[in-house]
Design a protein around this motif. Structure first.
Motif, PDB file in Angstrom:
ATOM      1  N   SER A  13     -10.704  -3.812 -12.240  1.00 57.12           N
ATOM      2  CA  SER A  13      -9.820  -4.753 -11.546  1.00 57.12           C
ATOM      3  C   SER A  13      -8.378  -4.591 -12.014  1.00 57.12           C
ATOM      4  CB  SER A  13     -10.301  -6.193 -11.738  1.00 57.12           C
ATOM      5  OG  SER A  13     -10.342  -6.527 -13.111  1.00 57.12           O
ATOM      6  N   GLN A  14      -8.175  -4.255 -13.278  1.00 57.85           N
ATOM      7  CA  GLN A  14      -6.817  -4.042 -13.803  1.00 57.85           C
ATOM      8  C   GLN A  14      -6.189  -2.786 -13.180  1.00 57.85           C
ATOM      9  OE1 GLN A  14      -6.503  -3.763 -18.064  1.00 57.85           O
ATOM     10  NE2 GLN A  14      -4.325  -3.320 -18.003  1.00 57.85           N
ATOM     11  N   ILE A  15      -6.954  -1.723 -13.059  1.00 64.01           N
ATOM     12  CA  ILE A  15      -6.446  -0.487 -12.432  1.00 64.01           C
ATOM     13  C   ILE A  15      -6.078  -0.763 -10.980  1.00 64.01           C
ATOM     14  CG2 ILE A  15      -7.108   1.847 -11.673  1.00 64.01           C
ATOM     15  CD1 ILE A  15      -7.043   2.116 -14.558  1.00 64.01           C
ATOM     16  N   ILE A  16      -6.942  -1.466 -10.262  1.00 67.53           N
ATOM     17  CA  ILE A  16      -6.666  -1.772  -8.857  1.00 67.53           C
ATOM     18  C   ILE A  16      -5.425  -2.647  -8.731  1.00 67.53           C
ATOM     19  CG2 ILE A  16      -7.553  -3.013  -6.842  1.00 67.53           C
ATOM     20  CD1 ILE A  16     -10.360  -1.938  -7.676  1.00 67.53           C
ATOM     21  N   ALA A  17      -5.289  -3.655  -9.595  1.00 72.75           N
ATOM     22  CA  ALA A  17      -4.108  -4.517  -9.569  1.00 72.75           C
ATOM     23  C   ALA A  17      -2.840  -3.724  -9.868  1.00 72.75           C
ATOM     24  CB  ALA A  17      -4.267  -5.665 -10.564  1.00 72.75           C
ATOM     25  N   THR A  18      -2.923  -2.809 -10.819  1.00 73.17           N
ATOM     26  CA  THR A  18      -1.763  -1.983 -11.160  1.00 73.17           C
ATOM     27  C   THR A  18      -1.387  -1.073 -10.002  1.00 73.17           C
ATOM     28  OG1 THR A  18      -2.362  -2.056 -13.499  1.00 73.17           O
ATOM     29  CG2 THR A  18      -0.848  -0.304 -12.811  1.00 73.17           C
ATOM     30  N   GLU A  19      -2.390  -0.441  -9.383  1.00 64.88           N
ATOM     31  CA  GLU A  19      -2.102   0.420  -8.245  1.00 64.88           C
ATOM     32  C   GLU A  19      -1.490  -0.385  -7.097  1.00 64.88           C
ATOM     33  OE1 GLU A  19      -4.196   4.027  -7.253  1.00 64.88           O
ATOM     34  OE2 GLU A  19      -4.754   3.123  -5.337  1.00 64.88           O
ATOM     35  N   ASN A  20      -2.007  -1.574  -6.841  1.00 69.01           N
ATOM     36  CA  ASN A  20      -1.433  -2.415  -5.789  1.00 69.01           C
ATOM     37  C   ASN A  20       0.007  -2.810  -6.113  1.00 69.01           C
ATOM     38  OD1 ASN A  20      -3.695  -2.328  -4.129  1.00 69.01           O
ATOM     39  ND2 ASN A  20      -4.614  -4.127  -5.070  1.00 69.01           N
ATOM     40  N   ALA A  21       0.305  -3.056  -7.386  1.00 60.93           N
ATOM     41  CA  ALA A  21       1.676  -3.387  -7.792  1.00 60.93           C
ATOM     42  C   ALA A  21       2.612  -2.196  -7.589  1.00 60.93           C
ATOM     43  CB  ALA A  21       1.699  -3.846  -9.248  1.00 60.93           C
ATOM     44  N   VAL A  22       2.137  -1.002  -7.900  1.00 59.82           N
ATOM     45  CA  VAL A  22       2.945   0.205  -7.675  1.00 59.82           C
ATOM     46  C   VAL A  22       3.199   0.390  -6.182  1.00 59.82           C
ATOM     47  CG1 VAL A  22       3.013   2.724  -7.904  1.00 59.82           C
ATOM     48  CG2 VAL A  22       2.187   1.328  -9.806  1.00 59.82           C
ATOM     49  N   ALA A  23       2.182   0.207  -5.369  1.00 62.11           N
ATOM     50  CA  ALA A  23       2.338   0.326  -3.912  1.00 62.11           C
ATOM     51  C   ALA A  23       3.368  -0.677  -3.395  1.00 62.11           C
ATOM     52  CB  ALA A  23       0.997   0.122  -3.212  1.00 62.11           C
ATOM     53  N   ALA A  24       3.301  -1.905  -3.893  1.00 63.64           N
ATOM     54  CA  ALA A  24       4.264  -2.932  -3.473  1.00 63.64           C
ATOM     55  C   ALA A  24       5.686  -2.563  -3.904  1.00 63.64           C
ATOM     56  CB  ALA A  24       3.868  -4.285  -4.051  1.00 63.64           C
ATOM     57  N   ALA A  25       5.830  -2.003  -5.077  1.00 58.24           N
ATOM     58  CA  ALA A  25       7.155  -1.586  -5.557  1.00 58.24           C
ATOM     59  C   ALA A  25       7.721  -0.468  -4.698  1.00 58.24           C
ATOM     60  CB  ALA A  25       7.074  -1.155  -7.022  1.00 58.24           C
ATOM     61  N   PHE A  36       3.993   6.304  -1.049  1.00 55.51           N
ATOM     62  CA  PHE A  36       2.959   5.943  -2.006  1.00 55.51           C
ATOM     63  C   PHE A  36       1.662   6.632  -1.605  1.00 55.51           C
ATOM     64  CE2 PHE A  36      -0.664   3.344  -3.301  1.00 55.51           C
ATOM     65  CZ  PHE A  36      -0.470   3.385  -4.671  1.00 55.51           C
ATOM     66  N   ILE A  37       1.010   7.268  -2.563  1.00 57.56           N
ATOM     67  CA  ILE A  37      -0.276   7.935  -2.336  1.00 57.56           C
ATOM     68  C   ILE A  37      -1.310   7.252  -3.228  1.00 57.56           C
ATOM     69  CG2 ILE A  37      -1.541  10.100  -2.547  1.00 57.56           C
ATOM     70  CD1 ILE A  37       1.230  11.496  -2.075  1.00 57.56           C
ATOM     71  N   SER A  38      -2.222   6.544  -2.589  1.00 60.31           N
ATOM     72  CA  SER A  38      -3.233   5.812  -3.364  1.00 60.31           C
ATOM     73  C   SER A  38      -4.231   6.780  -4.001  1.00 60.31           C
ATOM     74  CB  SER A  38      -3.942   4.786  -2.484  1.00 60.31           C
ATOM     75  OG  SER A  38      -4.620   5.428  -1.435  1.00 60.31           O
ATOM     76  N   ILE A  39      -4.703   6.392  -5.153  1.00 64.87           N
ATOM     77  CA  ILE A  39      -5.700   7.172  -5.886  1.00 64.87           C
ATOM     78  C   ILE A  39      -6.973   6.337  -6.051  1.00 64.87           C
ATOM     79  CG2 ILE A  39      -6.251   8.314  -8.079  1.00 64.87           C
ATOM     80  CD1 ILE A  39      -4.103   9.792  -6.471  1.00 64.87           C
ATOM     81  N   SER A  40      -6.842   5.159  -6.636  1.00 64.19           N
ATOM     82  CA  SER A  40      -8.007   4.316  -6.904  1.00 64.19           C
ATOM     83  C   SER A  40      -8.370   3.393  -5.753  1.00 64.19           C
ATOM     84  CB  SER A  40      -7.762   3.472  -8.160  1.00 64.19           C
ATOM     85  OG  SER A  40      -7.767   4.302  -9.298  1.00 64.19           O
ATOM     86  N   THR A  41      -7.445   3.182  -4.829  1.00 64.96           N
ATOM     87  CA  THR A  41      -7.714   2.284  -3.700  1.00 64.96           C
ATOM     88  C   THR A  41      -7.636   3.028  -2.370  1.00 64.96           C
ATOM     89  OG1 THR A  41      -5.386   1.632  -3.547  1.00 64.96           O
ATOM     90  CG2 THR A  41      -6.822   0.272  -4.938  1.00 64.96           C
ATOM     91  N   ARG A  42      -7.754   4.323  -2.418  1.00 60.46           N
ATOM     92  CA  ARG A  42      -7.568   5.103  -1.193  1.00 60.46           C
ATOM     93  C   ARG A  42      -8.732   4.926  -0.223  1.00 60.46           C
ATOM     94  NH1 ARG A  42      -9.583  10.318  -0.448  1.00 60.46           N
ATOM     95  NH2 ARG A  42     -11.173  10.846  -1.929  1.00 60.46           N
ATOM     96  N   PRO A  43      -8.439   5.007   1.059  1.00 56.94           N
ATOM     97  CA  PRO A  43      -9.528   4.967   2.048  1.00 56.94           C
ATOM     98  C   PRO A  43     -10.498   6.122   1.773  1.00 56.94           C
ATOM     99  CG  PRO A  43      -7.394   4.769   3.113  1.00 56.94           C
ATOM    100  CD  PRO A  43      -7.130   5.112   1.664  1.00 56.94           C
ATOM    101  N   GLY A  44     -11.748   5.859   1.847  1.00 51.47           N
ATOM    102  CA  GLY A  44     -12.735   6.895   1.563  1.00 51.47           C
ATOM    103  C   GLY A  44     -13.217   6.865   0.127  1.00 51.47           C
ATOM    104  N   GLY A  45     -12.630   6.015  -0.693  1.00 60.26           N
ATOM    105  CA  GLY A  45     -13.096   5.870  -2.072  1.00 60.26           C
ATOM    106  C   GLY A  45     -12.202   6.524  -3.099  1.00 60.26           C
ATOM    107  N   ASN A  46     -12.540   6.281  -4.331  1.00 57.72           N
ATOM    108  CA  ASN A  46     -11.800   6.781  -5.477  1.00 57.72           C
ATOM    109  C   ASN A  46     -11.799   8.311  -5.498  1.00 57.72           C
ATOM    110  OD1 ASN A  46     -10.507   6.722  -7.974  1.00 57.72           O
ATOM    111  ND2 ASN A  46     -12.407   6.522  -9.098  1.00 57.72           N
ATOM    112  N   LEU A  47     -10.711   8.897  -5.931  1.00 60.16           N
ATOM    113  CA  LEU A  47     -10.592  10.353  -5.980  1.00 60.16           C
ATOM    114  C   LEU A  47     -11.560  10.974  -6.989  1.00 60.16           C
ATOM    115  CD1 LEU A  47      -9.020  12.800  -4.908  1.00 60.16           C
ATOM    116  CD2 LEU A  47      -7.407  12.459  -6.780  1.00 60.16           C
TER     117      LEU A  47
END
Length: 97
Positions: A13-25, A36-47
């Protein structure tokens, strides 16, 4: 801007929250040359998937091959996999304009 890599533990949950904060920034930055290129919250699942690592495989995902013995950093094969993913993601992000 890349999202957050979760190592071989899956996105907490901390990683997801951090990634969402980076996306918002990145969205707030509002720069034409920044994506922004998602890694942990990307469509299709985690890399990186699974809980294994080089030398201690679990058979539960690609982490067996792509995560080093420290459970965080990529192996050479992991660097190649991530590099191909990032290169494709950058090209796709800028071709959608």
């Amino acid at each position: 801007m890349l999202g957050v890599f979760p190592a071989n533990s899956g996105p907490s949950s901390q990683i997801i929250a951090t990634e969402n904060a980076v996306a918002a920034a990145v969205t707030a930055f509002d720069d034409a040359w920044t994506r922004f290129i998602s890694i942990s919250t990307r469509p299709g699942g985690n890399l990186i998937t699974g809980t294994g690592r080089s030398g201690t495989t679990s058979g539960s995902g690609n982490s067996d091959l792509y995560t080093g013995t420290d459970q965080v950093h990529p192996t050479p094969a992991g660097h190649a996999f991530i590099g191909r993913f990032v290169a494709d993601a950058i090209l796709n992000a800028f071709s959608q304009d």
